[in-house]
Motif scaffolding. Structure first.
Motif, PDB file in Angstrom:
ATOM      1  N   UNK A  45      -7.054   8.914 -11.245  1.00 23.64           N
ATOM      2  CA  UNK A  45      -7.177   9.756 -10.057  1.00 23.64           C
ATOM      3  C   UNK A  45      -8.232   9.192  -9.106  1.00 23.64           C
ATOM      4  N   UNK A  46      -8.505   7.899  -9.238  1.00 22.98           N
ATOM      5  CA  UNK A  46      -9.485   7.254  -8.378  1.00 22.98           C
ATOM      6  C   UNK A  46      -8.803   6.811  -7.081  1.00 22.98           C
ATOM      7  N   UNK A  47      -9.303   7.274  -5.925  1.00 19.44           N
ATOM      8  CA  UNK A  47      -8.680   6.865  -4.662  1.00 19.44           C
ATOM      9  C   UNK A  47      -8.831   5.371  -4.410  1.00 19.44           C
ATOM     10  N   UNK A  48      -7.853   4.803  -3.717  1.00 18.22           N
ATOM     11  CA  UNK A  48      -7.836   3.385  -3.407  1.00 18.22           C
ATOM     12  C   UNK A  48      -8.048   3.188  -1.905  1.00 18.22           C
ATOM     13  N   UNK A  49      -8.525   2.042  -1.479  1.00 18.61           N
ATOM     14  CA  UNK A  49      -8.668   1.773  -0.036  1.00 18.61           C
ATOM     15  C   UNK A  49      -7.328   1.915   0.684  1.00 18.61           C
ATOM     16  N   UNK A  50      -7.375   2.449   1.898  1.00 17.00           N
ATOM     17  CA  UNK A  50      -6.142   2.729   2.645  1.00 17.00           C
ATOM     18  C   UNK A  50      -5.421   1.475   3.112  1.00 17.00           C
ATOM     19  N   UNK A  51      -6.148   0.431   3.369  1.00 22.27           N
ATOM     20  CA  UNK A  51      -5.558  -0.836   3.812  1.00 22.27           C
ATOM     21  C   UNK A  51      -4.646  -0.651   5.028  1.00 22.27           C
ATOM     22  N   UNK A  52      -5.120   0.130   5.998  1.00 23.12           N
ATOM     23  CA  UNK A  52      -4.372   0.320   7.238  1.00 23.12           C
ATOM     24  C   UNK A  52      -3.265   1.343   7.175  1.00 23.12           C
ATOM     25  N   UNK A  53      -3.087   1.999   6.024  1.00 25.28           N
ATOM     26  CA  UNK A  53      -1.983   2.946   5.854  1.00 25.28           C
ATOM     27  C   UNK A  53      -2.070   4.132   6.823  1.00 25.28           C
TER      28      UNK A  53
ATOM     29  N   UNK B 160       0.809  -1.226   0.000  1.00 29.97           N
ATOM     30  CA  UNK B 160       0.000   0.000   0.000  1.00 29.97           C
ATOM     31  C   UNK B 160       0.845   1.280   0.000  1.00 29.97           C
ATOM     32  N   UNK B 161       2.022   1.232   0.621  1.00 26.96           N
ATOM     33  CA  UNK B 161       2.839   2.440   0.773  1.00 26.96           C
ATOM     34  C   UNK B 161       3.319   3.010  -0.552  1.00 26.96           C
ATOM     35  N   UNK B 162       3.459   2.173  -1.576  1.00 23.89           N
ATOM     36  CA  UNK B 162       3.977   2.697  -2.848  1.00 23.89           C
ATOM     37  C   UNK B 162       2.993   3.652  -3.522  1.00 23.89           C
TER      38      UNK B 162
ATOM     39  N   UNK C 188     -11.017  14.060  13.818  1.00 26.71           N
ATOM     40  CA  UNK C 188     -10.622  13.173  12.734  1.00 26.71           C
ATOM     41  C   UNK C 188     -11.713  13.151  11.673  1.00 26.71           C
ATOM     42  N   UNK C 189     -11.329  12.744  10.478  1.00 27.80           N
ATOM     43  CA  UNK C 189     -12.282  12.604   9.389  1.00 27.80           C
ATOM     44  C   UNK C 189     -12.074  11.282   8.685  1.00 27.80           C
ATOM     45  N   UNK C 190     -13.149  10.518   8.557  1.00 30.14           N
ATOM     46  CA  UNK C 190     -13.065   9.232   7.862  1.00 30.14           C
ATOM     47  C   UNK C 190     -14.102   9.206   6.749  1.00 30.14           C
ATOM     48  N   UNK C 191     -13.919   8.296   5.802  1.00 31.80           N
ATOM     49  CA  UNK C 191     -14.872   8.138   4.702  1.00 31.80           C
ATOM     50  C   UNK C 191     -15.469   6.739   4.746  1.00 31.80           C
ATOM     51  N   UNK C 192     -16.668   6.620   4.172  1.00 27.24           N
ATOM     52  CA  UNK C 192     -17.392   5.356   4.243  1.00 27.24           C
ATOM     53  C   UNK C 192     -16.641   4.221   3.564  1.00 27.24           C
ATOM     54  N   UNK C 193     -15.945   4.517   2.489  1.00 29.86           N
ATOM     55  CA  UNK C 193     -15.240   3.466   1.745  1.00 29.86           C
ATOM     56  C   UNK C 193     -13.753   3.412   2.065  1.00 29.86           C
ATOM     57  N   UNK C 194     -13.335   4.091   3.152  1.00 29.96           N
ATOM     58  CA  UNK C 194     -11.956   4.012   3.648  1.00 29.96           C
ATOM     59  C   UNK C 194     -10.925   4.415   2.585  1.00 29.96           C
ATOM     60  N   UNK C 195     -11.218   5.489   1.852  1.00 28.18           N
ATOM     61  CA  UNK C 195     -10.258   5.959   0.855  1.00 28.18           C
ATOM     62  C   UNK C 195      -9.478   7.187   1.318  1.00 28.18           C
ATOM     63  N   UNK C 196      -9.839   7.752   2.460  1.00 28.64           N
ATOM     64  CA  UNK C 196      -9.117   8.927   2.953  1.00 28.64           C
ATOM     65  C   UNK C 196      -9.256   9.007   4.462  1.00 28.64           C
ATOM     66  N   UNK C 197      -8.205   9.495   5.105  1.00 26.43           N
ATOM     67  CA  UNK C 197      -8.228   9.731   6.546  1.00 26.43           C
ATOM     68  C   UNK C 197      -7.701  11.138   6.800  1.00 26.43           C
TER      69      UNK C 197
ATOM     70  N   UNK D 193      -4.395  11.645   4.469  1.00 28.24           N
ATOM     71  CA  UNK D 193      -3.618  10.507   3.988  1.00 28.24           C
ATOM     72  C   UNK D 193      -4.530   9.701   3.068  1.00 28.24           C
ATOM     73  N   UNK D 194      -4.038   9.362   1.904  1.00 23.40           N
ATOM     74  CA  UNK D 194      -4.849   8.589   0.964  1.00 23.40           C
ATOM     75  C   UNK D 194      -3.938   7.799   0.039  1.00 23.40           C
ATOM     76  N   UNK D 195      -4.540   6.894  -0.713  1.00 24.37           N
ATOM     77  CA  UNK D 195      -3.797   6.106  -1.691  1.00 24.37           C
ATOM     78  C   UNK D 195      -4.347   6.374  -3.082  1.00 24.37           C
ATOM     79  N   UNK D 196      -3.419   6.473  -4.047  1.00 22.33           N
ATOM     80  CA  UNK D 196      -3.830   6.717  -5.423  1.00 22.33           C
ATOM     81  C   UNK D 196      -2.676   6.349  -6.340  1.00 22.33           C
ATOM     82  N   UNK D 197      -2.960   5.581  -7.373  1.00 20.06           N
ATOM     83  CA  UNK D 197      -1.949   5.226  -8.364  1.00 20.06           C
ATOM     84  C   UNK D 197      -2.052   6.234  -9.507  1.00 20.06           C
TER      85      UNK D 197
END
Length: 661
Positions: free
Chosen positions: A633-641, A356-358, A600-609, A624-628
């Motif tokens: 430009x579609x956010x990805x699930x954080x997977x604990x990041x 996930x970190x990449x 704190x702020x969370x999203x229903x689909x866990x794509x941003x914290x 903090x978010x994940x995106x390739x």
């Protein structure tokens, strides 16, 4: 006087008969009809010759009276721009003044002829001016058309180093006179060398050497014909022909590149066989490597440059000429603390969760109550990611958006009946905090387009029963705010969020989910919105430059002024609820610093914290978010990041930015 004219008397007597013939006699004897009033052919010829004589005398006189200026103008004496931290110490220098004047012998023949083919193929044979080009330029100037084109390289060089860029007939005429004189004084090679070293190619680059470095990362001596043709195309206007700026620019640059190569064949500087080898457009570097160090200061320079040009009403070309001292609002210590904290978090994520970190991204910004941007985190390396994570509107705000819904309800009240008067609400107003409750309108349940009732959900599907709005915000309970947004009016919620500092184009669709944060503000804008509550309800647009001078002289700057967003009492109510939220989540820190407020702020689909909050004068927002970025430009699930609620990465970064350790 008569004595002086006496020697001319014999000549006057000889010319008298001819003058009498030219003297018009009307109506003309021996003619009938309209011909009686027309001049004779002798009179026509005499008038034309006289006109040409007067014009020739005027041009000769103008040529004799025109001097080549001794001082070069600012376009030929470009300087660097210096950026300063808020404490007045130097932060960065843009590299525009690293222009290297290259001797013509060090500029390859192919590069020279690519420019000549594009701009002035008859350069070595013309007298320094183009009569046809001047005529066309004058006509277009009078007609307020496009004045580009038509000038010889000598004329362009004169304009670059001696005159200004004004589109006037007088400047065009002066340019032509100086060009004629310069062509007689300097060799063609000297003029071409000067032109190649002073022309503007965009990206802050003046001169062919700087252009080669800015677009291809190499010296001019290393350019091939194809790359030279692309650079030559920029001389027509880098704003239109830099292929990296837009798809339309790319298409224009491609067509002009082909045209220049074809012209080189036409003027016998490329063989058809050589031309046939250049079929692939030579894509330039995406960004200028000359000032990109990769450090965070590059993101700061980018933000400050954009703001300076906008607030100072400076064109790209004016700014690139340099000489400006830009005094930013960035705090060196806060910037370093934030950068160190994110760098540490990145390294830890790569060790613990390399997958996930990449794709991890960390956006952060600190903004004062009066609008000054103190620090931002833009990304890991500006050379490989020019995309500024602190200024990107890419991921939803989630429950970090709830304070704006709360403020809208407190400020404007709610409507229990359609079109009826607003009913006030207070922090103690009670709403249903249970999970999975239907969202209602004055007419009944809210139905989505698929025909289903819309229901609200809490994080973890937890039910809280009846709960006050202040408690609901402090505990981040979603369901009361989804209903509050409907009762207040989604349009009112949107207007309140925009008044507080969020940009209109980042506000989500006006559906019930708006209240739960379907908007996508940047970290800068989220920090600015929370700063509005810390500023007792007044909003000041975030800004990164407090003062600009040019060579010591002040430059007029449009400084943003505070505007009332919500009432003072409403802002205090929001701050009180955020203070409760901070105390509940971080009791030990709150005991030492009771003025801290945040959530704190969370999203229903866990794509941003998120974590956003303020002290008395500074607000910081971290996401903090994940995106390739290579895919979409579609956010990805954080997977604990982003960590856990007990060990939140956004909160750790927020703490560092706020100086809490």
């Amino acid at each position: 006087m008569l004595a002086l004219l006496a020697p001319l008397a014999p000549y006057a007597r000889r010319l008298a008969p001819y003058a009498r013939r030219l003297k018009p006699v009307y109506p003309r004897p021996g003619r009938t009809g309209w011909r009686r009033w027309m001049p004779s052919w002798r009179q026509w010829i005499g008038g034309v010759l006289t006109s040409f004589g007067l014009l020739g005398a005027f041009l000769v006189t103008a040529y004799a009276m025109t001097d080549i200026p001794s001082n070069l103008n600012s376009y030929a004496t470009q300087q660097d721009n210096v950026f300063f931290w808020s404490d007045g110490t130097p932060m960065a220098r843009t590299g525009w003044v690293q222009r290297q004047a290259m001797p013509l012998k060090d500029i390859p023949q192919d590069v020279r002829w690519a420019v000549l083919a594009a701009e002035n193929e008859t350069f070595y044979s013309d007298p320094g001016i183009s009569v046809r080009g001047i005529t066309r330029g004058l006509w277009q100037t009078v007609g307020e058309g496009d004045t580009a084109g038509g000038s010889t390289i000598t004329q362009q060089y004169v304009k670059n180093v001696y005159l200004n860029q004004n589109r006037t007939i007088s400047r065009k005429f002066t340019e032509a006179m100086i060009a004629l004189k310069l062509d007689n004084k300097m060799s063609k090679d000297q003029i071409l060398e000067g032109y190649l070293n002073t022309s503007w190619f965009g990206r802050g680059s003046y001169g062919i050497q700087r252009a080669a470095q800015a677009y291809y990362g190499k010296d001019v001596s290393k350019l091939n014909v194809s790359e030279a043709a692309m650079l030559a195309g920029l001389l027509k206007g880098a704003g239109l022909y830099d292929p990296t700026l837009s798809a339309a620019n790319h298409q224009r640059a491609l067509e002009r590149w082909k045209w220049i190569l074809d012209r080189m064949v036409k003027i016998h500087r490329l063989t058809p066989q050589q031309r046939a080898t250049y079929t692939t457009f030579p894509e330039p570097l995406k960004t200028n490597p000359l000032y990109n160090t990769g450090a965070q200061s590059d993101y700061l320079v980018e933000l400050a440059s954009q703001y300076a040009k906008k607030a100072g009403r400076l064109t790209d070309q004016q700014f690139d000429l340099g000489g400006y001292q830009i005094y930013t609002t960035f705090d060196r210590k806060r910037e370093q603390a934030l950068t160190d904290a994110v760098t540490k978090a990145r390294k830890q994520a790569k060790r613990n969760d390399p997958g996930p970190a990449k794709d991890a991204h960390y956006g952060a910004a600190s903004v004062t109550a009066d609008g000054r941007i103190l620090a931002v985190y833009g990304g890991p390396d500006h050379r490989t990611q020019g995309y500024n994570e602190s200024n990107a509107a890419t991921v939803p705000a989630g429950s970090a958006f709830l304070p704006f819904v709360y403020a809208a309800g407190l400020e404007h009240g709610v409507h229990k009946t359609r079109g009826g008067p607003a009913t006030p609400v207070t922090p103690d107003s009670v709403y249903d905090g249970d999970d999975n409750i239907p969202v209602t309108t004055p007419e009944g349940p809210y139905w989505d387009r698929s025909g289903k009732k819309v229901t609200a959900h809490n994080d973890g599907n937890t039910s809280y029963g009846k709960i006050t709005l202040r408690q609901a915000l402090a505990r981040s309970v979603n369901t009361p705010f989804m209903q509050l947004g409907m009762d207040t009016g989604l349009d009112t919620v949107r207007r309140t969020a925009e008044a507080a500092g969020l940009l209109s184009d980042t506000i989500g669709p006006q559906v019930p989910a708006l209240s739960l944060g379907n908007s996508t503000p940047s970290a800068i804008r989220m920090a600015s919105g929370y700063a509005t509550f810390a500023a007792a309800g007044t909003h000041t647009e975030p800004y990164s430059v407090r003062r600009i001078t040019r060579n010591g002289a002040p430059v007029s700057l449009n400084t943003p002024q505070p505007q009332r967003a919500v009432g003072t009492e409403v802002a205090q109510d929001v701050t009180d609820a955020l203070t409760d939220s901070f105390r509940a989540a971080h009791p030990s820190t709150a005991a030492l610093q009771p003025h801290l407020a945040g959530k704190a702020g969370t999203t229903a689909n866990d794509t941003a914290a998120w974590y956003a909050g303020s002290d008395d004068s500074v607000s910081t927002a971290v996401v903090v978010y994940r995106m390739d970025l290579a895919k979409s430009l579609e956010p990805l699930p954080l997977q604990g990041l982003a960590g856990t609620s007990a060990d939140s990465v956004p909160y750790r970064l927020w703490s560092a930015a706020m100086g809490l350790g």
